[in-house]
Design a protein around this motif. Structure first.
Motif, PDB file in Angstrom:
ATOM      1  N   THR A 165       4.144   7.954  14.579  1.00  9.23           N
ATOM      2  CA  THR A 165       2.745   7.567  14.724  1.00  9.23           C
ATOM      3  C   THR A 165       2.374   6.604  13.599  1.00  9.23           C
ATOM      4  N   PRO A 166       1.282   5.854  13.738  1.00  6.57           N
ATOM      5  CA  PRO A 166       0.891   4.929  12.666  1.00  6.57           C
ATOM      6  C   PRO A 166       0.685   5.607  11.324  1.00  6.57           C
ATOM      7  N   ALA A 167       0.217   6.848  11.326  1.00 12.25           N
ATOM      8  CA  ALA A 167      -0.012   7.542  10.066  1.00 12.25           C
ATOM      9  C   ALA A 167       1.282   7.992   9.408  1.00 12.25           C
ATOM     10  N   LEU A 168       2.305   8.250  10.210  1.00 12.58           N
ATOM     11  CA  LEU A 168       3.559   8.768   9.671  1.00 12.58           C
ATOM     12  C   LEU A 168       4.606   7.684   9.456  1.00 12.58           C
ATOM     13  N   ALA A 169       4.498   6.569  10.173  1.00 12.50           N
ATOM     14  CA  ALA A 169       5.526   5.534  10.096  1.00 12.50           C
ATOM     15  C   ALA A 169       5.810   5.047   8.678  1.00 12.50           C
ATOM     16  N   PRO A 170       4.789   4.797   7.834  1.00 16.88           N
ATOM     17  CA  PRO A 170       5.101   4.324   6.486  1.00 16.88           C
ATOM     18  C   PRO A 170       5.905   5.327   5.657  1.00 16.88           C
ATOM     19  N   LEU A 171       5.812   6.601   6.003  1.00 14.43           N
ATOM     20  CA  LEU A 171       6.556   7.620   5.268  1.00 14.43           C
ATOM     21  C   LEU A 171       8.042   7.589   5.571  1.00 14.43           C
ATOM     22  N   ALA A 177      -6.919   8.395  14.984  1.00 14.29           N
ATOM     23  CA  ALA A 177      -6.180   7.701  13.931  1.00 14.29           C
ATOM     24  C   ALA A 177      -5.179   6.696  14.487  1.00 14.29           C
ATOM     25  N   ALA A 178      -5.100   6.592  15.808  1.00 11.05           N
ATOM     26  CA  ALA A 178      -4.190   5.649  16.454  1.00 11.05           C
ATOM     27  C   ALA A 178      -4.801   4.256  16.474  1.00 11.05           C
ATOM     28  N   PRO A 179      -3.985   3.217  16.675  1.00  9.66           N
ATOM     29  CA  PRO A 179      -4.535   1.849  16.744  1.00  9.66           C
ATOM     30  C   PRO A 179      -5.674   1.756  17.744  1.00  9.66           C
ATOM     31  N   GLY A 180      -6.748   1.151  17.322  1.00 11.58           N
ATOM     32  CA  GLY A 180      -7.934   1.040  18.160  1.00 11.58           C
ATOM     33  C   GLY A 180      -8.909   2.176  17.976  1.00 11.58           C
ATOM     34  N   TRP A 225      -4.442   4.271   3.766  1.00  7.37           N
ATOM     35  CA  TRP A 225      -4.003   5.390   2.914  1.00  7.37           C
ATOM     36  C   TRP A 225      -2.505   5.628   3.058  1.00  7.37           C
ATOM     37  N   ALA A 226      -2.018   5.733   4.284  1.00 13.38           N
ATOM     38  CA  ALA A 226      -0.608   6.052   4.512  1.00 13.38           C
ATOM     39  C   ALA A 226       0.309   4.951   4.022  1.00 13.38           C
ATOM     40  N   GLY A 281       0.377  20.417   2.740  1.00 12.69           N
ATOM     41  CA  GLY A 281      -0.103  19.332   3.581  1.00 12.69           C
ATOM     42  C   GLY A 281       0.880  18.171   3.586  1.00 12.69           C
ATOM     43  N   HIS A 282       1.402  17.832   2.399  1.00 13.40           N
ATOM     44  CA  HIS A 282       2.451  16.818   2.329  1.00 13.40           C
ATOM     45  C   HIS A 282       3.659  17.248   3.165  1.00 13.40           C
ATOM     46  N   ALA A 283       4.043  18.515   3.012  1.00 18.57           N
ATOM     47  CA  ALA A 283       5.269  19.001   3.662  1.00 18.57           C
ATOM     48  C   ALA A 283       5.178  18.918   5.178  1.00 18.57           C
ATOM     49  N   SER A 284       4.030  19.278   5.739  1.00 21.11           N
ATOM     50  CA  SER A 284       3.908  19.216   7.197  1.00 21.11           C
ATOM     51  C   SER A 284       4.018  17.781   7.688  1.00 21.11           C
ATOM     52  N   MET A 285       3.463  16.838   6.941  1.00 17.34           N
ATOM     53  CA  MET A 285       3.566  15.430   7.311  1.00 17.34           C
ATOM     54  C   MET A 285       4.997  14.926   7.208  1.00 17.34           C
TER      55      MET A 285
END
Length: 262
Positions: free
Chosen positions: A9-15, A75-78, A88-89, A182-186
């Motif tokens: 997902t966009p929030a997780l991709a940078p990780l 939190a998805a695009p659009g 943030w991510a 919270g970090h761990a679940s992500m």
């Protein structure tokens, strides 16, 4: 290998490029501060009424709420949260700040964009990330520390649960531990998604913080292979390495997320 446009997902991709570089086709950009110099964080608001909930239950709620916000369609695009979550991510470190609330103060934060999860009386609200010096008044007035919950015995995780193993050698306050799970679940959802799985499986399975006697063995695997690949492929665990802003030394592995048992 996966790019940023597939299961991630966009929030997780940078990780992904940081926590599982062997699974993605993009190089890790490093852990530098954001180019605009703005420190951003996700705030986790813990509901702690006078009849205090169990510590483990609050941590379960924190882990679930943080990830649920990242997977939310808003939190998805659009979506209305996309720009805030993406900034943030993509900033480097997935900073989280933890505050506590009850009664009217708890009700007030429900009007701020975010996601609330957890059983009645032990909920956690994850707020849409933003600059740390621009939090709403309803959040700014909440206390960050000062309340602890007694340690409890989580017991064995239920079959099929995603487990976050807490470091038994590091003492963490409730607020610190909430941010770390919270970090761990992500991170756990990120590694699973980079393998092509649906990251929502972490929420669907349920997340149980616990302590494992295998901790030392997993740490040896991380020491031998700092990329985390051996720990994941051989033991099914993905580490959270703390940035060292509060309580623990930089690089401390505060907890590990473990893939749900099949």
């Amino acid at each position: 290998m996966l790019g940023h446009g597939e299961a991630l997902t966009p929030a997780l991709a940078p990780l992904a490029a940081r926590v599982c570089p062997w699974l993605v086709d993009t190089p890790a950009p490093g852990w530098d501060e954001p180019e605009d110099g703005v420190a951003r964080a996700m705030t986790l608001v813990l509901r702690l009424e006078r009849d205090a909930p169990a510590r483990t239950t609050v941590l379960e709620s924190a882990a679930a709420a943080a990830l649920a916000l990242c997977l939310d369609e808003r939190a998805a695009p659009g979506g209305p949260w996309f720009e805030a979550v993406d900034a943030w991510a993509g900033a480097g470190r997935i900073r989280k700040l933890t505050r506590r609330a009850r009664t009217a103060h708890w009700r007030a934060v429900q009007g701020i964009d975010g996601v609330t999860l957890g059983p009645d009386g032990a909920e956690v609200r994850a707020l849409v990330p933003g600059p740390v010096d621009e939090v709403p008044h309803e959040v700014r007035r909440l206390q960050i520390g000062g309340t602890e919950l007694p340690a409890d015995q989580p017991g064995p995780p239920p079959p099929g649960a995603a487990v976050i193993w807490l470091n038994p050698e590091v003492e963490q306050t409730l607020g610190k531990a909430a941010a770390q799970v919270g970090h761990a679940s992500m991170i756990l959802a990120t590694v699973l998604a980079a393998e092509g799985a649906d990251p929502a499986v972490v929420l669907e399975a349920g997340v149980r913080p616990a302590v494992s006697e295998d901790w030392a063995r997993w740490c040896r695997a991380l020491a031998d292979d700092p990329s985390g690949r051996t720990a994941w492929e051989e033991h099914g665990v993905a580490p959270v390495r703390d940035a060292g802003f509060t309580e623990v030394a930089p690089g401390t592995v505060t907890c590990m997320g473990a893939r749900p048992a099949s």
